[in-house]
Scaffold this active site. Structure first.
Site, PDB file in Angstrom:
ATOM      1  N   SER A   1      72.238 -22.715  22.581  1.00 28.92           N
ATOM      2  CA  SER A   1      72.334 -23.271  23.930  1.00 28.92           C
ATOM      3  C   SER A   1      71.216 -24.279  24.152  1.00 28.92           C
ATOM      4  O   SER A   1      70.169 -24.224  23.509  1.00 28.92           O
ATOM      5  CB  SER A   1      72.244 -22.163  24.983  1.00 28.92           C
ATOM      6  OG  SER A   1      70.978 -21.524  24.934  1.00 28.92           O
ATOM      7  N   CYS A   2      71.454 -25.221  25.082  1.00 30.43           N
ATOM      8  CA  CYS A   2      70.407 -26.118  25.544  1.00 30.43           C
ATOM      9  C   CYS A   2      70.229 -25.857  27.032  1.00 30.43           C
ATOM     10  O   CYS A   2      70.493 -24.757  27.502  1.00 30.43           O
ATOM     11  CB  CYS A   2      70.745 -27.573  25.237  1.00 30.43           C
ATOM     12  SG  CYS A   2      72.242 -28.163  26.031  1.00 30.43           S
ATOM     13  N   ASN A   3      69.806 -26.837  27.787  1.00 29.05           N
ATOM     14  CA  ASN A   3      69.495 -26.601  29.194  1.00 29.05           C
ATOM     15  C   ASN A   3      70.676 -26.051  29.982  1.00 29.05           C
ATOM     16  O   ASN A   3      70.525 -25.146  30.796  1.00 29.05           O
ATOM     17  CB  ASN A   3      69.029 -27.901  29.856  1.00 29.05           C
ATOM     18  CG  ASN A   3      67.647 -28.297  29.382  1.00 29.05           C
ATOM     19  OD1 ASN A   3      66.936 -27.498  28.804  1.00 29.05           O
ATOM     20  ND2 ASN A   3      67.271 -29.537  29.621  1.00 29.05           N
TER      21      ASN A   3
ATOM     22  N   ARG B   1      74.190 -26.148  28.421  1.00 33.83           N
ATOM     23  CA  ARG B   1      75.406 -26.084  27.613  1.00 33.83           C
ATOM     24  C   ARG B   1      75.337 -25.012  26.534  1.00 33.83           C
ATOM     25  O   ARG B   1      74.300 -24.796  25.912  1.00 33.83           O
ATOM     26  CB  ARG B   1      75.664 -27.423  26.919  1.00 33.83           C
ATOM     27  CG  ARG B   1      75.630 -28.620  27.815  1.00 33.83           C
ATOM     28  CD  ARG B   1      75.876 -29.890  27.009  1.00 33.83           C
ATOM     29  NE  ARG B   1      75.409 -31.069  27.707  1.00 33.83           N
ATOM     30  CZ  ARG B   1      75.455 -32.287  27.210  1.00 33.83           C
ATOM     31  NH1 ARG B   1      75.932 -32.485  26.004  1.00 33.83           N
ATOM     32  NH2 ARG B   1      75.006 -33.307  27.916  1.00 33.83           N
TER      33      ARG B   1
END
Length: 472
Positions: free
Chosen positions: A414-416, A418
């Protein structure tokens, strides 16, 4: 092309790890400044981060590209790579400064070394140094060679980068506008981090009174460079005024019987943008429904940067160009009060543009879309589920099923905002069922790569998703 896009996606993801250490360090550095709390030891703590960005990026990139569940040795390989390169360059030419590029290159070499030699077998007498430990030895060899090569070619590259920076900075307001336009335009592809990294952490040079040298708009501004902040001020207009205006426009354009549903989602999106400077939960609700609206958004972002630069507004951020950074950095900024009237003007511009285009073009933004047909197999729980339910375990379970089960998952992280998933067989992925989870959208940068826009709760969803992947 698919492999190239995937590589850039991974690079953007890898950069998020070291960037995660910067907001708190920046806040500490600002709060501990002489004109605020005046706590030197806290300033030293902040500078420990900003003064070693190349090391942070080397470790982050090595971790991001290394193919291993346990990232400890890849991280160590990245650390050895960057310090070997730096020491080698000092011997060849003390004036060479590769900045974060040295860190990124070192991280890439470290990751390749680890992936290539992690299973290396050695004669029994040297067996202790084999296997996962062998990359620690090999990276010293490769980085010594790299130091020799870059010691002679980097001065030319460095001159070219300096010319690019001077060109961008020398273009004044137009250069700022171009940067902000591209910043928004690249978000759908997840590539904005690559461009941001150079501008934020490497562009320009400032020597502090104590002799320490800093690079990048964010780093230079925090450390007192009066010339820094020009490329950052426009973001405050977008995050604090533009995106909340989009939320209000979408809410008011929604059908009457859907307004209560839209109010909560758009209200949360506006608050997140205003307080945290994170805009993706809102942007992904309309960027693929109406590319026209998103291009207009990118143009307005460029225009905001252009106007702020014209008025010589210089203010930086570490948390995310939000109200928090605005208030904390107000005292050391140049003309920060002008952001408020400019922001109000852009609020009106964004609101009326989005509202009337949505109504005029009958754009199916949230609250105006057709009622979804969930199919006979969908349960009542699925039909009513949204991120607001906080049932992350259930959401992750159903999402994993929609991706074809853990046997079909090549990689997930995961990123911020998504959840990014790489699958082995994209033909068995049920995108409709994923959308039923209450997500804002799904992006496919390549055939096998999916980006599910969850929002800030993606951390919790990913935690449960990871548990399912690791289960027997």
């Amino acid at each position: 092309m698919g492999g190239f896009k995937k590589g850039l996606q991974n690079l953007g993801r890898a950069m998020l790890l070291p960037v995660a250490a910067l907001p708190l360090a920046g806040l500490i550095l600002r709060l501990a400044a002489p004109d605020m709390l005046n706590v030197p030891i806290l300033m030293a703590a902040g500078n420990a981060v900003f003064g070693n960005l190349d090391i942070l990026f080397a470790i982050g990139v090595a971790i991001g590209f290394a193919k291993a569940k346990d990232k400890g040795i890849p991280a160590m390989t990245g650390f050895l790579a960057i310090i070997t390169l730096k020491q080698g360059l000092l011997i060849i030419d003390k004036t060479i400064d590769m900045g974060i590029f040295g860190g990124i290159i070192s991280g890439l070499i470290a990751a390749w070394t680890y992936n290539r030699f992690k299973n290396q077998k050695l004669p029994m007498v040297f067996s202790y140094f084999g296997g996962e430990k062998f990359p620690l030895t090999m990276v010293l060899v490769f980085q010594t060679i790299a130091a020799f090569i870059f010691g002679y070619i980097w001065p030319v590259i460095q001159a070219g980068i300096d010319q690019f920076a001077k060109l961008l900075m020398g273009m004044g307001a137009i250069g700022v506008g171009i940067f902000m336009f591209l910043n928004r335009l690249l978000i759908p592809f997840g590539l904005h981090h690559v461009m941001n990294t150079y501008v934020y952490y490497d562009m320009g040079k400032y020597t502090a009174p104590n002799g320490q040298v800093f690079h990048g708009e964010i780093t230079r501004f925090i450390n007192g460079d009066p010339k820094a902040g020009l490329f950052l001020s426009g973001f405050f207009v977008i995050m604090m005024f533009g995106v909340p205006a989009i939320c209000l426009a979408i809410y008011n354009a929604a059908y009457k019987d859907r307004k209560d549903e839209v109010k909560g989602i758009m209200g949360s999106g506006a608050t997140t943008s205003f307080v945290a400077g994170i805009t993706e939960p809102v942007e992904f609700t309309f960027m693929f429904i109406s590319p026209m609206l998103y291009v207009i958004h990118a143009i307005y972002a460029g225009l905001a940067g252009f106007i702020c630069a014209l008025f010589n507004i210089k203010i930086g951020f570490t948390f995310g160009s939000s109200i928090i950074d605005y208030l904390i950095n107000f005292k050391i900024a140049t003309n920060p009060i002008l952001i408020l009237p400019i922001g109000v003007a852009f609020f009106a511009l964004y609101y009326f543009t989005f509202y009337y285009l949505i109504k005029w073009k009958s754009i199916p933004t949230m609250g105006r879309e057709e009622v979804q047909d969930y199919g006979e197999e969908a349960t009542a729980d699925e039909e009513n589920l949204s991120m607001g339910s906080k049932n992350y375990e259930y959401t992750a379970k159903k999402m994993l099923q929609a991706f074809g089960g853990k046997e079909n998952i090549e990689e997930a992280y995961s990123c911020n905002t998504r959840l990014r998933v790489e699958v082995k067989d994209p033909s068995i992925v049920d995108e409709q069922k994923i959308k039923q989870m209450g997500v804002s959208g799904i992006i496919k940068p390549t055939e096998n790569n999916f980006q599910v826009v969850v929002g800030l709760e993606v951390t919790y969803v990913m935690a449960e998703f990871g548990k399912l992947l690791d289960s027997e």
